[in-house]
Design a protein around this motif. Sequence first.
Motif, PDB file in Angstrom:
ATOM      1  N   ILE A  38       0.839  -1.205   0.000  1.00  0.00           N
ATOM      2  CA  ILE A  38       0.000   0.000   0.000  1.00  0.00           C
ATOM      3  C   ILE A  38       0.868   1.247   0.000  1.00  0.00           C
ATOM      4  CG2 ILE A  38      -1.669   1.334   1.357  1.00  0.00           C
ATOM      5  CD1 ILE A  38      -2.651  -1.396   2.513  1.00  0.00           C
ATOM      6  N   ALA A  39       1.860   1.268   0.863  1.00  0.00           N
ATOM      7  CA  ALA A  39       2.645   2.498   1.075  1.00  0.00           C
ATOM      8  C   ALA A  39       4.074   2.133   1.476  1.00  0.00           C
ATOM      9  CB  ALA A  39       1.993   3.347   2.158  1.00  0.00           C
ATOM     10  N   PRO A  40       4.928   1.910   0.497  1.00  0.00           N
ATOM     11  CA  PRO A  40       6.287   1.417   0.812  1.00  0.00           C
ATOM     12  C   PRO A  40       7.152   2.411   1.565  1.00  0.00           C
ATOM     13  CG  PRO A  40       6.052   1.892  -1.532  1.00  0.00           C
ATOM     14  CD  PRO A  40       4.693   2.004  -0.938  1.00  0.00           C
ATOM     15  N   TYR A  41       6.720   3.654   1.665  1.00  0.00           N
ATOM     16  CA  TYR A  41       7.590   4.666   2.274  1.00  0.00           C
ATOM     17  C   TYR A  41       7.267   4.951   3.738  1.00  0.00           C
ATOM     18  CZ  TYR A  41       8.421   5.264  -2.680  1.00  0.00           C
ATOM     19  OH  TYR A  41       8.704   5.028  -3.999  1.00  0.00           O
ATOM     20  N   THR A  42       6.251   4.253   4.285  1.00  0.00           N
ATOM     21  CA  THR A  42       5.957   4.419   5.708  1.00  0.00           C
ATOM     22  C   THR A  42       7.031   3.704   6.519  1.00  0.00           C
ATOM     23  OG1 THR A  42       3.608   4.388   5.206  1.00  0.00           O
ATOM     24  CG2 THR A  42       4.219   4.026   7.495  1.00  0.00           C
ATOM     25  N   ALA A  43       7.556   4.383   7.544  1.00  0.00           N
ATOM     26  CA  ALA A  43       8.545   3.731   8.420  1.00  0.00           C
ATOM     27  C   ALA A  43       7.812   2.758   9.338  1.00  0.00           C
ATOM     28  CB  ALA A  43       9.273   4.786   9.235  1.00  0.00           C
ATOM     29  N   ARG A  44       8.344   1.551   9.436  1.00  0.00           N
ATOM     30  CA  ARG A  44       7.707   0.537  10.280  1.00  0.00           C
ATOM     31  C   ARG A  44       8.739  -0.180  11.118  1.00  0.00           C
ATOM     32  NH1 ARG A  44       4.236   0.240   5.995  1.00  0.00           N
ATOM     33  NH2 ARG A  44       5.740  -0.897   4.758  1.00  0.00           N
ATOM     34  N   GLU A  45       8.322  -0.444  12.363  1.00  0.00           N
ATOM     35  CA  GLU A  45       9.151  -1.199  13.288  1.00  0.00           C
ATOM     36  C   GLU A  45       8.267  -2.360  13.708  1.00  0.00           C
ATOM     37  OE1 GLU A  45      10.186   0.011  17.801  1.00  0.00           O
ATOM     38  OE2 GLU A  45      10.590   1.547  16.331  1.00  0.00           O
ATOM     39  N   THR A  46       8.778  -3.580  13.664  1.00  0.00           N
ATOM     40  CA  THR A  46       7.946  -4.708  14.099  1.00  0.00           C
ATOM     41  C   THR A  46       8.618  -5.436  15.258  1.00  0.00           C
ATOM     42  OG1 THR A  46       8.949  -6.199  12.483  1.00  0.00           O
ATOM     43  CG2 THR A  46       6.936  -5.070  11.805  1.00  0.00           C
ATOM     44  N   HIS A  47       7.770  -5.935  16.152  1.00  0.00           N
ATOM     45  CA  HIS A  47       8.260  -6.709  17.302  1.00  0.00           C
ATOM     46  C   HIS A  47       7.408  -7.962  17.415  1.00  0.00           C
ATOM     47  CE1 HIS A  47      10.767  -3.379  18.758  1.00  0.00           C
ATOM     48  NE2 HIS A  47       9.759  -2.601  18.380  1.00  0.00           N
ATOM     49  N   THR A  48       8.010  -9.111  17.179  1.00  0.00           N
ATOM     50  CA  THR A  48       7.278 -10.375  17.263  1.00  0.00           C
ATOM     51  C   THR A  48       7.447 -10.933  18.670  1.00  0.00           C
ATOM     52  OG1 THR A  48       7.718 -10.683  14.913  1.00  0.00           O
ATOM     53  CG2 THR A  48       6.908 -12.603  16.122  1.00  0.00           C
ATOM     54  N   VAL A  49       6.721 -10.311  19.592  1.00  0.00           N
ATOM     55  CA  VAL A  49       6.798 -10.696  21.004  1.00  0.00           C
ATOM     56  C   VAL A  49       5.419 -10.538  21.635  1.00  0.00           C
ATOM     57  CG1 VAL A  49       9.211 -10.018  21.350  1.00  0.00           C
ATOM     58  CG2 VAL A  49       7.394  -8.334  21.715  1.00  0.00           C
ATOM     59  N   ARG A  50       5.256 -11.197  22.773  1.00  0.00           N
ATOM     60  CA  ARG A  50       4.051 -11.004  23.576  1.00  0.00           C
ATOM     61  C   ARG A  50       4.300  -9.821  24.516  1.00  0.00           C
ATOM     62  NH1 ARG A  50      -0.150 -14.731  25.175  1.00  0.00           N
ATOM     63  NH2 ARG A  50       0.940 -16.461  24.162  1.00  0.00           N
ATOM     64  N   ILE A  51       3.434  -8.828  24.467  1.00  0.00           N
ATOM     65  CA  ILE A  51       3.616  -7.652  25.323  1.00  0.00           C
ATOM     66  C   ILE A  51       3.167  -8.005  26.738  1.00  0.00           C
ATOM     67  CG2 ILE A  51       2.998  -5.234  25.701  1.00  0.00           C
ATOM     68  CD1 ILE A  51       2.163  -5.094  22.784  1.00  0.00           C
ATOM     69  N   ASP A  52       4.033  -7.718  27.702  1.00  0.00           N
ATOM     70  CA  ASP A  52       3.601  -7.895  29.094  1.00  0.00           C
ATOM     71  C   ASP A  52       4.173  -6.754  29.929  1.00  0.00           C
ATOM     72  OD1 ASP A  52       6.256  -8.494  29.697  1.00  0.00           O
ATOM     73  OD2 ASP A  52       5.942 -10.638  29.410  1.00  0.00           O
ATOM     74  N   GLU A  53       3.974  -6.863  31.229  1.00  0.00           N
ATOM     75  CA  GLU A  53       4.369  -5.747  32.096  1.00  0.00           C
ATOM     76  C   GLU A  53       5.878  -5.546  32.118  1.00  0.00           C
ATOM     77  OE1 GLU A  53       2.188  -6.889  35.600  1.00  0.00           O
ATOM     78  OE2 GLU A  53       0.579  -5.477  35.105  1.00  0.00           O
ATOM     79  N   SER A  54       6.633  -6.593  31.761  1.00  0.00           N
ATOM     80  CA  SER A  54       8.097  -6.478  31.832  1.00  0.00           C
ATOM     81  C   SER A  54       8.691  -5.773  30.609  1.00  0.00           C
ATOM     82  CB  SER A  54       8.721  -7.868  31.986  1.00  0.00           C
ATOM     83  OG  SER A  54       8.608  -8.585  30.766  1.00  0.00           O
ATOM     84  N   ASN A  55       8.019  -5.847  29.462  1.00  0.00           N
ATOM     85  CA  ASN A  55       8.642  -5.305  28.240  1.00  0.00           C
ATOM     86  C   ASN A  55       7.877  -4.136  27.608  1.00  0.00           C
ATOM     87  OD1 ASN A  55       6.447  -6.541  27.008  1.00  0.00           O
ATOM     88  ND2 ASN A  55       7.638  -8.154  26.012  1.00  0.00           N
TER      89      ASN A  55
END
Lengths: 64, 216
Positions: B97-114
Amino acid sequence: MVKINGNEVNAAGITLTDYLAGAGYDEKRVAVELNGDIVPKARYKETILNDGDSVEVVSFVGGG
Amino acid sequence: MWGAADMIPTRDEWHNALKARHGAELQRRLDRAAVAVCGLGGLGSNIAVALTRAGVGRLILIDFDRVDITNLHRQQYKITQLGKYKTEALSENLNEIAPYTARETHTVRIDESNAAELLKGADIICEAFDNAECKAMLTNLVLEKLPDKYLVAASGMAGLGSPNAIRTRRITDRFYLSGDGVSDVADDIGLVAPRVMLCAAHQAQTVIRIIAGQFN
């Protein structure tokens, strides 16, 4: 009286923990705003509701 | 006119098209914005598509899960992407759709520690989880520990209820909540694409209004 989710409730003098339990809320699913600020979970037990307070209990349901 | 896949517009052409739609001032605000999407399911994948199309400059996409066949009825994935991590599959789709959008990905489960570390780069955070306890955990965490950020959360979008029951309320200065508040996925026939997309659209539009400085 305490205004809770828009309703006047006779809850002055009791703790937030006791109010939530009595009203049937699951503490693990809620966020509570008191007079414009979020109440940290760790302070539910020591937070006593006062006459004139305005409270919003957001109780999350599943789905997304 | 652009017609062929090998004739992708330049960054400037793409950006000028956004400016022509939004005006220079709003687009300048959108360019600078960083938005985190926590959970890339029915809400999060649709929020990310809307924000990408609208030209939000930077997205932080977080999910631990992989694309499953039971996701395809409401989430922005393709049948060819089954088994891929959602972070990876959604990035592919957004890139188309939009190759120029900056993207950061994190393949993790979000919890209180991170969570604080994962979300530190975001101005606005979208809560887009499925599970009610996870929704409450993230909401309390952001509002208690990250008080300079805005949170746009969702509760209640399952079933066949009226689309008009979905609404967005401002709970505190920094906390917005979209949904009908009551339609639990456990009580009904589950999630139906348009109603989930509607709630996601509420969240995405709220994000853009915050970016634009329209808070009420």
